[in-house]
Design a protein around this motif. Structure first.
Motif, PDB file in Angstrom:
ATOM      1  N   ARG A   1       5.594   2.763   8.844  1.00  0.00           N
ATOM      2  CA  ARG A   1       5.323   3.256   7.514  1.00  0.00           C
ATOM      3  C   ARG A   1       6.110   4.554   7.147  1.00  0.00           C
TER       4      ARG A   1
ATOM      5  N   THR B   1       6.631  -1.892   7.099  1.00  0.00           N
ATOM      6  CA  THR B   1       5.775  -2.463   6.242  1.00  0.00           C
ATOM      7  C   THR B   1       5.484  -1.797   5.079  1.00  0.00           C
TER       8      THR B   1
ATOM      9  N   LEU C   1      14.868  -3.086  -1.076  1.00  0.00           N
ATOM     10  CA  LEU C   1      13.568  -3.322  -0.554  1.00  0.00           C
ATOM     11  C   LEU C   1      13.365  -4.763   0.116  1.00  0.00           C
TER      12      LEU C   1
ATOM     13  N   PHE D   1      13.723  -5.660   3.928  1.00  0.00           N
ATOM     14  CA  PHE D   1      12.562  -5.488   4.811  1.00  0.00           C
ATOM     15  C   PHE D   1      11.864  -6.474   5.000  1.00  0.00           C
TER      16      PHE D   1
ATOM     17  N   LEU E   1       7.906  -6.047   4.671  1.00  0.00           N
ATOM     18  CA  LEU E   1       7.407  -5.102   3.569  1.00  0.00           C
ATOM     19  C   LEU E   1       6.149  -5.825   2.942  1.00  0.00           C
TER      20      LEU E   1
ATOM     21  N   VAL F   1       4.374  -0.740  -1.118  1.00  0.00           N
ATOM     22  CA  VAL F   1       5.421  -0.073  -1.982  1.00  0.00           C
ATOM     23  C   VAL F   1       4.667   1.033  -2.818  1.00  0.00           C
TER      24      VAL F   1
END
Length: 460
Positions: free
Chosen positions: A75, A97, A116, A119, A122, A125
Motif C-alpha cells: 500500500r 494492491t 495503473l 500493477f 492492484l 485506487v
C-alpha cells in the motif's frame, strides 16, 4: 552500538512477535542498532498493513527503495506523482494492491493514471484534491481494471463531467467499496449539483457487489431529491416498487444538508449494518429526518452522527441492535440517560465531553455497563478526578482520552506536556484499580490514508 553476536539466539518468529508491539517510530529506532536487527525489523509480516506516504520520489535513495522492497509493501499514498516517476514504483513495488494519490496541486490528464494497469495485483485506487482536464478514468484503463478493482475513492476532485465519470465507475463490476465526495465541475467550484437520479440508479444497479458506500451530498437542489433516490427499483419487476440495488452493509453521507433527502430515503436499505451521517449545517425550521431513517433500520449495529440536530430529536428511535455508537454533537447527561435504555448491548462508545456534558465519566458505568472500548474527546479542559469512576466498567479493555490540538499546543508553549503529570497520575491509578487489564491511549491514532480523506479525518 550492538554487535550481532550479542543478540539472543531466538527464532525469527519470536523477534517478529516482540517487534509487533512497537510503533513505527520505535521500529525505526531499533533498526539502527545493528544489521541483524535491521533485517529483522524489515520482515514483511511487520509491515503487511502499513501504508507508506511518498512525496517527491526523486529525493529517495536506492537504499530507501530497497528497504521498501524488502518489506514487500503493498500500500502506498503518493503526493505529486510525476509521469516519469512511475517506473520507480513499478520496479521496486510491483506487488502493490493499493495506491492513493493525494494533494496533487496541479492539472492532470488521462495519461497520468495509465500506468495503473502495470500493477497486476492492484485492487484499491484513490484520488484526492486534484483537478482533471480530461476524464479521470479512460476507456482503456476501465477495460484493464474492470474485473480487478474492488475499492475506489475519489474526494475533492474537479472533474470534466461528473455524469460521465459515474458512468465509467458503473463498469467496475467488482467494486465492493466506493467513496465519492463531489467537487465542482467546469462551471465553478462553488456550484455542485447532485448526481442525477437516473445516473445514480444505473450505478447502483450495475454494482451488484457493492457493500460500502460513502457519498458526498454537498450539492443542494431547489427541491428535495426523490424518495427513491437511494433505492433504485428492480428492473426485473417494473412497477412492483421492489428494491433492486446492492445489499449495502454500510452507508456514509458526507456534507449532508437536512433538506436534500426525504423521510423515506432509507426505507428500502434494510440490510444496513452501519450508518454515518456528517451534517454540513442545520436549520432550526427543518424537520429532523434521522428519526424516520433509524426507525426502519432494525439490523443497524454501528451509528455515527457528526453535527446536526439535537440528540433529543432522535434518541428514542435508535435501534436496540446498535453496539457501536459515535456522537460528535453537544451532549448532556439527560441525553445519555435517554440513550442508555435504547442500546442495552452497547460495547463501543465515542463521545465528546463539553461544557454542557457534566460528569460523564461518573455516569457512564451505570448507563453502559457492557462497554469494551471508550473514546472521549475533551474540549478546553483535560479529564478530572471523576475519570477514576471508569474502573467500574468490568469489561472495558481500551480507553482513549483525547483533547483539542490547541489545548496541547497551549500547554506545550507553557512548558507542560500532554498528558499532564496530574492526568498521568490519574491514568496510573485507574490502571491499578483495573488490575492493569485496561489499555489507555492519549495519542491521536494514525490516519488511514486509504479510507480517511480530508472530509472525514478528525485528526490534526
Amino acid at each position: 552500538m550492538l554487535v550481532s553476536d550479542e543478540l539472543p539466539q531466538l527464532p525469527v518468529e519470536v523477534w517478529v512477535y516482540v517487534f509487533s508491539y512497537l510503533s513505527t517510530e520505535e521500529k525505526h529506532t531499533v533498526r539502527t542498532c545493528c544489521r541483524s536487527l535491521k533485517r529483522l525489523v524489515d520482515h514483511p509480516s511487520l509491515w503487511k498493513d502499513f501504508t507508506v506516504v511518498l512525496s517527491d520520489l526523486r529525493r529517495y535513495t536506492y537504499g530507501f527503495w530497497y528497504m521498501l522492497r524488502d518489506r514487500k509493501l503493498t500500500r502506498v499514498a503518493v503526493r505529486h506523482l510525476r509521469r516519469k516517476e512511475w517506473r520507480r514504483l513499478v520496479m521496486f513495488l510491483p506487488s502493490l494492491t493499493a495506491i492513493v494519490f493525494m494533494d496533487g496541486g496541479r492539472l492532470y490528464k488521462e495519461r497520468h493514471l495509465k500506468n495503473l494497469s502495470r500493477f497486476h495485483e492492484l485492487k484499491d485506487v484513490g484520488v484526492r484534491n486534484a483537478i482533471w482536464q480530461e476524464p479521470l478514468l479512460g476507456l482503456s484503463l476501465i477495460e484493464q481494471l474492470r474485473d480487478r478493482l474492488t475499492h475506489l475513492s475519489v474526494c475533492n476532485v474537479q472533474l470534466t463531467c461528473t455524469e460521465a465519470f459515474i458512468g465509467r465507475v458503473s463498469e467496475l463490476v467488482n467494486l465492493r467499496y466506493l467513496l465519492f465526495h463531489q467537487q465542482g465541475e467546469g462551471y465553478g467550484l462553488n456550484t455542485v449539483r447532485p448526481v442525477p437520479r437516473g445516473v445514480f440508479h444505473t450505478l447502483l444497479l450495475k454494482l451488484k457487489k457493492l457493500k460500502h458506500l460513502s457519498w458526498g451530498m454537498k450539492g443542494e437542489p431547489p427541491e428535495p431529491l426523490p424518495d427513491d433516490y437511494l433505492s433504485p427499483p428492480d428492473p426485473d419487476q417494473p412497477g412492483a416498487s421492489r428494491y433492486g440495488g446492492p445489499k449495502l452493509i454500510s452507508l456514509e453521507l458526507v456534507d449532508y444538508p437536512e433538506t436534500i433527502l426525504s423521510e423515506n430515503a432509507l426505507r428500502s436499505l434494510t440490510s444496513l449494518r452501519s450508518l454515518t451521517v456528517r451534517y454540513r449545517y442545520i436549520r432550526e425550521d427543518i424537520q429532523c429526518r434521522l428519526k424516520y431513517w433509524l426507525s426502519s433500520l432494525n439490523q443497524l449495529e454501528t451509528l455515527t452522527i457528526v453535527g446536526g440536530n439535537s440528540l433529543a430529536l432522535y434518541t428514542t428511535t435508535i435501534p436496540s441492535s446498535v453496539t457501536r455508537l459515535t456522537l460528535r454533537v453537544a451532549i448532556t447527561l439527560q441525553d445519555m440517560d435517554s440513550i442508555a435504555p435504547k442500546v442495552p448491548a452497547l460495547q463501543h462508545l465515542d463521545i465528546e465531553q463539553n461544557c454542557s456534558s457534566g460528569s460523564l465519566c461518573r455516569r457512564i458505568p451505570m448507563l453502559f455497563p457492557q462497554l469494551r472500548t471508550l473514546r472521549i474527546r475533551f474540549s478546553r479542559r483535560e479529564p478530572e478526578k471523576d475519570l477514576l469512576s471508569l474502573h467500574q466498567l468490568r469489561h472495558l479493555v481500551q480507553l482513549e482520552l483525547l483533547v483539542e490540538r490547541s489545548f496541547i499546543l497551549r500547554d506545550y508553549l507553557n512548558g507542560h506536556p500532554w498528558p499532564s503529570p496530574g492526568l498521568q497520575d490519574l491514568i496510573n491509578q485507574l490502571q491499578e484499580m483495573s488490575k492493569n487489564t485496561l489499555s489507555v491511549n492519549t495519542k491521536m491514532r494514525q490516519r488511514n490514508h486509504l479510507r480517511e480523506c480530508d472530509c472525514v479525518w478528525e485528526g490534526d
